[in-house]
Every structure is written in C-alpha cells, then in structure tokens.
Design a protein around this motif. Structure first.
Motif, short mmCIF file in Angstrom:
data_model
loop_
_atom_site.label_atom_id
_atom_site.label_comp_id
_atom_site.label_asym_id
_atom_site.label_seq_id
_atom_site.Cartn_x
_atom_site.Cartn_y
_atom_site.Cartn_z
N GLY A 185 8.69 87.07 20.99
CA GLY A 185 8.53 86.12 19.88
C GLY A 185 9.12 84.76 20.20
O GLY A 185 9.02 83.82 19.42
N HIS A 274 1.79 87.28 31.81
CA HIS A 274 1.41 87.31 30.39
C HIS A 274 1.59 85.95 29.72
O HIS A 274 0.69 85.47 29.04
N ASN A 279 -0.63 81.35 27.03
CA ASN A 279 -0.49 79.95 26.62
C ASN A 279 -0.30 79.06 27.85
O ASN A 279 0.82 78.83 28.28
N ARG A 292 3.08 85.08 16.13
CA ARG A 292 3.23 86.54 16.27
C ARG A 292 4.38 87.03 15.41
O ARG A 292 5.39 86.34 15.25
C1 HEM Z 1 4.46 86.04 24.82
C2 HEM Z 1 4.95 90.83 24.96
C3 HEM Z 1 0.38 91.36 23.50
C4 HEM Z 1 0.10 86.61 22.85
C5 HEM Z 1 4.99 87.29 25.01
C6 HEM Z 1 6.28 87.57 25.54
C7 HEM Z 1 6.42 88.92 25.57
C8 HEM Z 1 5.20 89.49 25.07
C9 HEM Z 1 7.63 89.70 26.05
C10 HEM Z 1 7.30 86.53 26.03
C11 HEM Z 1 8.26 86.05 24.97
C12 HEM Z 1 7.61 85.35 23.83
O1 HEM Z 1 7.33 84.15 23.85
O2 HEM Z 1 7.37 86.05 22.85
C13 HEM Z 1 3.73 91.38 24.61
C14 HEM Z 1 3.44 92.79 24.64
C15 HEM Z 1 2.15 92.95 24.23
C16 HEM Z 1 1.65 91.63 23.95
C17 HEM Z 1 4.41 93.87 25.06
C18 HEM Z 1 1.32 94.18 24.08
C19 HEM Z 1 1.77 95.38 24.04
C20 HEM Z 1 -0.09 90.13 23.17
C21 HEM Z 1 -1.38 89.86 22.58
C22 HEM Z 1 -1.45 88.52 22.39
C23 HEM Z 1 -0.21 87.94 22.88
C24 HEM Z 1 -2.41 90.91 22.22
C25 HEM Z 1 -2.55 87.69 21.80
C26 HEM Z 1 -3.80 87.92 22.00
C27 HEM Z 1 1.25 86.05 23.33
C28 HEM Z 1 1.54 84.64 23.28
C29 HEM Z 1 2.79 84.47 23.88
C30 HEM Z 1 3.25 85.79 24.25
C31 HEM Z 1 0.65 83.54 22.71
C32 HEM Z 1 3.55 83.15 24.07
C33 HEM Z 1 3.25 82.54 25.39
C34 HEM Z 1 3.98 81.21 25.53
O3 HEM Z 1 3.75 80.33 24.69
O4 HEM Z 1 4.76 81.06 26.47
N1 HEM Z 1 4.34 88.47 24.73
N2 HEM Z 1 2.63 90.72 24.19
N3 HEM Z 1 0.58 88.96 23.34
N4 HEM Z 1 2.29 86.71 23.92
FE1 HEM Z 1 2.43 88.70 24.11
#
Ligand code: HEM
Length: 366
Positions: A185, A274, A279, A292
């Motif tokens: 997040g 990821h 992004n 989120r």
């Molecule tokens: C970033 C985990 C699925 C969109 C992140 C981060 C983690 C994470 C650890 C980095 C910290 C943060 O900024 O929150 C996961 C896990 C997923 C998942 C474990 C599935 C089990 C998704 C999905 C989407 C998504 C389905 C959207 C389609 C994003 C976005 C970021 C992000 C937009 C921020 C990237 C940035 O601005 O640097 N996610 N995520 N994530 N995730 Fe996920």
C-alpha cells in the motif's frame, strides 16, 4: 478514531479511514438481490441504510419488550460500540438486468469482471448484485455488523460469497504487510490526488453514480509454501522493493520514490518487477493510478493440508478500464504469478454517500 461519520458526499471505508490508518478487520460479502420487485429492492436498501447508520454510530439496542426476540445479538454487549465500523455498499452489473427495470440506468462502464490470462475464476466466488465491505477495529465488530445486516435484509438480499480479512499493525513501522511479508500500500495516492483519481465526476456517467467509485475486488490465494522457498533476493526482484523496509531497490526508506529514468535497463529495479509494471511513473500513465485497500485472509487448510491463505485485493478508481484493467494487463505473466492465484471477485460501483438522515443508499437510482 472510534467513529467514522456515516453521512457525507462519499461513503466511508474508501478514503476514510485512509489506507495508512485502515481498520484491522474486514469482511467482503457479495450478495444476490432476491427482492421480488423494484419497490421491495428499494425497501431493502432503506433497511440496509438504517442498519448501517445505527451500527456505525453505536449505542444501546432498543428494548423490544418481553416475549420478543432481542433486537440485538449482544455479541458486543448491551451497548454497541462503533469500534471504527465502516459499511461500504456497492452494486454489480447483474443488478441492472431485467428483474428490476434498471437496464437504462446502468453505467456503461459497469461490466462483469473480465477474465485475465492467469485467472482461475470459480463461479461460487465471483460476481454478486451487491458488495458489502465491512471494516472495523476488531473482528467481533465485523461479525456483529454482518449478523445484524443479514438478519434485517434476508428477505431481499441473499449472501453469495464471503471472505473475511485482517490487516497487520506497522511491523515495525509504516504500511502494513501482506502474507508474502512485504509492505503493501506504500505507493498509494493520498489526499486530494487520491480523491481526484477515485470519485466519479464524469458528466457522461449517470447522475445517481456521481460521487461514487468503481470498486474491483479480487480474491487471490497466495502459495506461501512455495514462496517461503524462494531466496530473499529473488523475492525482492519480483516486487522491486526491499522486504525489510519496503524501500524501492534504488532507495533507502519506504517512501522514497523510485527513479526509473536513471535505470532504463532495469539493472536495479527489474523491468518486469511488480512495482515497475504496475506503475511505470511516466506522465502518460499518471491517470492510471488507483487506490488499493487490500486485506489478508486465512481460511485454515485446503483438502491437502496446505495453508489456505491469501489476499482480498481491493482497489477504487473512476474508470475500471483506464485504471485497473490497464495496470492488470501490464501485470499479466509477471514473475509473481507463480506464487499467487486469483480465483474470484468482481467489479462493483460503490454508491455515492448517504447525505443526511432523510437519504438512503441508491435513493437516486431506485
Ligand atoms: C504495489 C503486492 C496485486 C497494483 C505493490 C507492492 C506490493 C504489492 C508488495 C509494493 C508496495 C506498494 O506500493 O504497495 C501485491 C500482491 C498482489 C498484488 C501480493 C497479488 C497477490 C496487484 C494487482 C494490481 C496491483 C492485481 C492492480 C491491477 C499495484 C500498484 C502498485 C502495487 C499500482 C504501486 C506501484 C507503484 O506505484 O510503485 N503491490 N500486489 N497489485 N501494486 Fe500490487
């Protein structure tokens, strides 16, 4: 805070409380409308509003008199604490089929959830006419609210699937962690920027939806037994962040902003990580950002004795295609897909807020 205001232009549970102070317990409950006709559906939304207004305010339950079943379960004792409860009500595309004559009121952007290449969607865990997101500081408050709401709406809303969630306190600081061990997040938009990305204000959307938001829910299992056998370095390359601090791999602290322009070939933060796929931080992707608000889940064991755990991924946005789908399509086949399995969820439209004591959910629709 113990109480979040129920009345307002927008529903609580999206930006209030914000992701950094979000409640520790949640339930995501999809329901099917079983009301016989439109007026019965309207009555059920009125009842739902009354219950949500009372539960989020807290206070003693009324005494219905000797011989009546008690008004309240007393699961939270005789004076019901608000305990940070938010009730967030959203509607799915299926509510706008022939049953209630609502087809002409359906926003063009509200569709059934698209199936993506790495999905294994199960019918029993997908869709729903209504999505109820309940969040509170403690799980017994969420249980109490759900029990109260289902008791009062049973004639018109039938629960279809439900996933309970929990969130961690800062460990040791900053944003809470998901069950893969990473802070989750961190890069969320906040404040005015978040508001400008999530609340529906497009004049081409129906008047009843203005001030609402599109909610995507994805129930995603995490294969933690496999994940725990992956080296720390590989885990961090998959996300593009450090596991201990949450810092981007080119930074030192959680809230440092990654600088992809300085790392065009992905030597520090891999191009297929990821965060970099989700992004890319270019001017033309800025309006794809979303909010989120996900929770962990733990359902015990599957039939083979494996831990049955994961993540109720939820995000809010103005436009599912422009935001969620664009990001999700970039994430197709990312390295993380070997460790996560989406199996349910849905697209919903979070109704605008209930303005005052004479207003109710979906009043402008029904
Ligand atoms: C970033 C985990 C699925 C969109 C992140 C981060 C983690 C994470 C650890 C980095 C910290 C943060 O900024 O929150 C996961 C896990 C997923 C998942 C474990 C599935 C089990 C998704 C999905 C989407 C998504 C389905 C959207 C389609 C994003 C976005 C970021 C992000 C937009 C921020 C990237 C940035 O601005 O640097 N996610 N995520 N994530 N995730 Fe996920």
């Amino acid at each position: 805070p113990a109480t979040y205001p129920f009345h307002g232009a927008h529903q609580a549970g999206v930006l209030t409380p914000g992701p950094s102070e979000k409640q520790k317990a949640a339930a995501f409950v999809a329901l099917d409308a079983t009301a016989a006709a439109r007026e019965d559906l309207k009555a059920v939304f009125e009842t739902l509003t009354d219950r949500a207004r009372a539960l989020t305010a807290g206070g003693p339950a009324p005494d219905l008199g000797v011989g009546q079943p008690p008004a309240d379960s007393d699961v939270l004792g005789p004076s019901i604490p608000a305990d940070g409860l938010t009730v967030t009500v959203s509607v799915g595309a299926s509510l706008f089929d022939d049953r209630y004559g609502l087809a002409s009121a359906k926003p063009a952007k509200l569709t059934p959830m698209r199936v993506f290449p790495n999905d294994a969607l199960e019918d029993a865990w997908t869709g729903g006419d209504v999505m109820l997101q309940l969040c509170a500081h403690h799980p017994d408050t969420v249980h109490h609210a759900l029990r109260d709401i289902t008791k009062h709406t049973r004639g018109g809303l039938q629960p279809r699937w439900r996933m309970d969630g929990f969130d961690s306190p800062p460990r040791p600081s900053g944003t809470s962690r998901n069950l893969l061990g990473f802070k989750d997040g961190t890069a969320n938009p906040t404040g005015d920027e978040a508001a400008s990305l999530i609340w529906i204000d497009d004049p081409s959307e129906p008047a009843w939806a203005q001030g609402g938001s599109y909610q995507v829910v994805r129930v995603i299992r995490m294969l933690t037994e496999f994940w725990d056998r992956v080296s720390l370095d590989e885990q961090q390359q998959m996300f593009g962040r450090r596991r201990d601090s949450g810092a981007p791999l080119d930074g030192n602290a959680e809230f440092d902003t990654p600088d992809y322009a300085k790392d065009p070939h992905g030597d520090v933060i891999p191009l297929d990580s990821h965060i970099r796929l989700a992004n890319p931080r270019t001017p033309d992707t800025a309006n794809q950002r979303l909010l989120r608000r996900s929770y962990n889940y733990d359902r015990g064991l599957d039939a083979n004795g494996n831990l049955d755990v994961g993540h109720v991924f939820t995000c809010y946005q103005q436009d599912v295609v422009r935001q969620f789908e664009t990001v999700q399509l970039r994430l197709v086949d990312e390295p993380l897909v070997d460790y996560v399995q989406p199996f349910g969820g849905g697209y919903f439209l979070t109704l605008p807020g209930v303005r005052d004591s004479s207003d109710h959910y979906a009043k402008a629709l029904l």
